[in-house]
Design a protein around this motif. Structure first.
Motif, short mmCIF file in Angstrom:
data_model
loop_
_atom_site.label_atom_id
_atom_site.label_comp_id
_atom_site.label_asym_id
_atom_site.label_seq_id
_atom_site.Cartn_x
_atom_site.Cartn_y
_atom_site.Cartn_z
N ARG A 54 2.40 -0.46 4.24
CA ARG A 54 1.87 -1.70 4.78
C ARG A 54 1.64 -2.69 3.66
O ARG A 54 1.49 -2.31 2.50
CB ARG A 54 0.57 -1.41 5.54
N LEU A 106 0.83 -1.21 0.00
CA LEU A 106 0.00 0.00 0.00
C LEU A 106 0.86 1.25 0.00
O LEU A 106 2.09 1.18 0.16
CB LEU A 106 -0.90 0.01 1.23
N LEU A 107 0.22 2.37 -0.16
CA LEU A 107 0.94 3.63 -0.23
C LEU A 107 1.74 3.90 1.04
O LEU A 107 2.84 4.43 0.99
CB LEU A 107 -0.06 4.78 -0.46
N ASP A 108 1.18 3.54 2.18
CA ASP A 108 1.86 3.83 3.44
C ASP A 108 2.87 2.75 3.80
O ASP A 108 3.42 2.75 4.90
CB ASP A 108 0.84 4.01 4.58
#
Lengths: 318, 318
Positions: free
Chosen positions: B142, B138-140
């Motif tokens: 994770r 994911l973008l963050d």
DNA sequence: CGGCCGTTTGAGCCACATCAACCGGGGTGG
DNA sequence: CCACCCCGGTTGATGTGGCTCAAACGGCCG
């Protein structure tokens, strides 16, 4: 319950009085409009009866259109073919062959069971119109919706090779679907490789969607999950031609949304309010409107490419 | 990093000194055992070198076996064929055709990237030996693991129709995989309907597993989720012939387990302890043993039928 | 009118996340 | 050879997202 979808003979007597059989779809729709007109100046039981009659007339009109078109190339499967051929070509000959062995279309009411868990699979079922959902019920009664289908999707392309349905599928809206018996399908597969490819493609598309859901269920919290689901349904409806703009019928109750997203109904409610409060969506009475598409996409980390609508997406490569 | 898996010529000079090329797999294994023997009486850098050498020798031996067997019918794809034909028949002619166009097998180290997210798909990849996992980032930062593969699985049957990989796939153990270029596959599909069916089947099987994961992610809590995953991996290893009993190599770290089950690594740890405490499993040093199978199945609400191993399951119907 | 279903809102609680620290082993650099 | 570090596993303390229980509201149907 759902007897009148079976055939014209099964219609409630009320409708038969109008000699529905002899009327064209256009006439039927006109009659339905009349009924609604009359209903507006009535109340109570009479009003309800008129509205119900109008609903059935409309439904019958829709059925008529399907049945009438059945003689031409492949009207019913148009949505399916559109989806498949947006990614690969299916020759007209293949389409005709697929249609030849199809059984008469089935009309199902909202909520009606289309495929039962554990039942043996005897045919490929394609959803031609409406929406449906596949649900798995746990021992303690809790449920998880594992798939949502729109027009053009196959309902059981992923169960067929196992000869057994792994979960129940029921209609979310009035729906029309078409069955292609396994016997016929088997002969098709050997003669028409493009059809085998189409089935493979459909199963693969299903899998892509499921992976997206898994990411949501595992790693996103309620808001993003809900937003993502809304984005997905919106796109799929547009790709299938069931909806043109960002406002469409959204037939899931909050309980069903919860069962889809792994949330409790109450939390779905609160999360919806959040989205509403941010001006991203509107939703009431089964009618959903996306107010701020890019905002919603961003919140959901939504990238429609996985839906494979290459024909619709910005990048027209391949 | 992973250069020595490419070909014999790419091996580190250290190994070349042993003139590996002229030795049989059995000899190589014997040499590896010798190195390990020597290592046990050594320490520090020398010990490490010897162990590394032994490892490379073993690896080379394994490669040799694969390469040698390549001339016979379809040894490498044995696992794949076993899986497919446990549900449908694939004629020897089909098998040979599939193999004809395959590229030389690729040997990958643990952790090596097999398929990169976003990369264009140019061939069907089949995992012949080892395990692998597909992960979405994911973008963050994770991560969510959306699939785990064992010997016999296709790595990208569900991405292939879209011509683009939707997530990265890397090896969880040393792995061997085989690529079949799209160009070859396309010609196969028209001439061999059984192969098209096999691909469809594989995508469908993948989808069945994903649905099970979705149920777990959405509606089960940590213990049941973890238990279910262990049951699934155990069964799939057994079906693929990679494991005979209820004790097997389990190469996922607790972080990876968390990314699979949608949990934090710490919670995975605590949940593992719970399962251990109940006498259901043992797990240490990548080695997992199921101590109480029925108990584990019950806790997980696990029913192996969805894995489609009809040949192995109790009910031998169809 | 009364009952049912879907929605809404509030209060309390729990499963799991997060933060933080420690341990042990293997690899790495001095 | 030792000091160090990094990584995976383990354990404790604390915070929180979402669940559960409960009750009220509105529309639809009988």
């Amino acid at each position: 319950m759902g007897a009148f979808g079976e055939s014209v003979a099964g219609l409630p007597s009320m409708l038969r009085k109008l000699s529905v059989q002899n009327r064209s779809p256009a006439e039927l729709r006109r009659l339905a409009a009349e009924r609604r007109e009359q209903a507006s100046s009535q109340t109570g039981k009479i009003k309800r009866l008129l509205l119900e009659e109008a609903r059935l007339l409309d439904f019958q009109a829709e059925s008529r259109i399907w049945i009438a078109e059945r003689r031409s190339v492949s009207y019913e499967l148009a949505a399916f073919f559109a989806k498949v051929s947006s990614r690969m070509e299916l020759a007209p000959a293949d389409e005709r062959s697929l249609l030849t062995g199809a059984m008469p279309p089935r009309h199902a009411q909202k909520g009606e069971l289309l495929i039962e868990q554990e039942e043996e699979t005897s045919s490929l079922v394609i959803l031609c119109s409406g929406m449906a959902r596949a649900v798995r019920t746990l021992l303690d009664g809790r449920q998880q919706i594992v798939a949502v289908f729109v027009a053009g999707d196959t309902l059981n392309a992923t169960d067929l090779p196992f000869r057994q349905a792994r979960n129940s599928i029921s209609a979310l809206t009035p729906a029309i679907c078409l069955s292609i018996p396994l016997r016929h399908l088997d002969t098709l597969l050997t003669g028409h490789p493009a059809i085998a490819r189409a089935l493979w493609l459909d199963a693969a598309a299903q899998s892509a969607i499921q992976q997206e859901w898994m990411v949501g269920l595992g790693r996103h919290q309620a808001q993003a999950r809900l937003a993502h689901f809304i984005c997905e349904v919106s796109c799929r409806l547009q790709f299938s031609g069931s909806s043109a703009d960002d406002s469409f019928e959204f037939p899931l109750t909050q309980r069903e949304l919860g069962d889809t997203l792994g949330l409790s109904p109450v939390h779905v409610n609160r999360t919806l309010q959040l989205l509403r409060g941010q001006g991203l969506i509107e939703l009431s009475h089964q009618k959903l409107t996306i107010r701020n598409k890019s905002g919603l996409y961003e919140l959901a980390e939504f990238d429609p490419r996985y839906l494979g609508g290459s024909r619709f997406a910005d990048r027209g490569a391949t």
